[in-house]
Design a protein around this motif. Structure first.
Motif, PDB file in Angstrom:
ATOM      1  N   ARG A  31      14.888 -26.080  -9.793  1.00  0.00           N
ATOM      2  CA  ARG A  31      15.744 -24.940 -10.113  1.00  0.00           C
ATOM      3  C   ARG A  31      17.116 -25.085  -9.465  1.00  0.00           C
ATOM      4  O   ARG A  31      18.146 -24.857 -10.098  1.00  0.00           O
ATOM      5  N   ASP A  32      17.119 -25.485  -8.205  1.00  0.00           N
ATOM      6  CA  ASP A  32      18.375 -25.600  -7.467  1.00  0.00           C
ATOM      7  C   ASP A  32      19.268 -26.699  -8.041  1.00  0.00           C
ATOM      8  O   ASP A  32      20.478 -26.532  -8.146  1.00  0.00           O
ATOM      9  N   ALA A  35      20.668 -25.724 -11.493  1.00  0.00           N
ATOM     10  CA  ALA A  35      21.750 -24.729 -11.421  1.00  0.00           C
ATOM     11  C   ALA A  35      23.114 -25.415 -11.542  1.00  0.00           C
ATOM     12  O   ALA A  35      24.058 -24.831 -12.070  1.00  0.00           O
ATOM     13  N   HIS A  42      24.819 -24.144 -20.391  1.00  0.00           N
ATOM     14  CA  HIS A  42      24.159 -22.842 -20.452  1.00  0.00           C
ATOM     15  C   HIS A  42      23.650 -22.581 -21.861  1.00  0.00           C
ATOM     16  O   HIS A  42      23.912 -23.337 -22.791  1.00  0.00           O
TER      17      HIS A  42
END
Length: 103
Positions: A31-32, A35, A42
């Protein structure tokens, strides 16, 4: 004086070298790392866009493309430079996270 600080310096150096492995082992690592991808990749991208959305994309495809960018086998404007900053473990972790997201 030097010998007193040498063990601390060695421990710190080993910690820096081991950081990618520790990061990849962290359950939030995918997840990190992913990001960092979100600023360009996106979900507001339509199919066929120059910068595709990555949510829900097959993990194997993400890993393959990232390695191709990193190794200079896939042309790009910026991805080759970005991909060089990630280890195989970090790429795998981010790809797993991204593949599990809803498109």
């Amino acid at each position: 004086m030097r010998s007193r600080y040498l063990p601390r310096l060695l421990v710190a150096a080993l910690g820096v070298c081991a950081a990618p492995a520790v990061l990849a082992a962290d359950s939030d690592a995918g997840r990190d790392i992913a990001a960092n991808c979100a600023s360009c990749h996106h979900g507001d991208r339509r199919s066929g866009a120059a910068i595709p959305a990555l949510a829900g994309v097959d993990k194997t495809m993400i890993v393959q493309r990232m390695r191709e960018f990193r190794d200079g086998r896939r042309p790009s404007t910026i991805m080759q430079q970005l991909a060089k900053g990630y280890t195989d473990e970090q790429i795998e972790a981010a790809a797993s996270y991204l593949a599990a997201q809803k498109p």
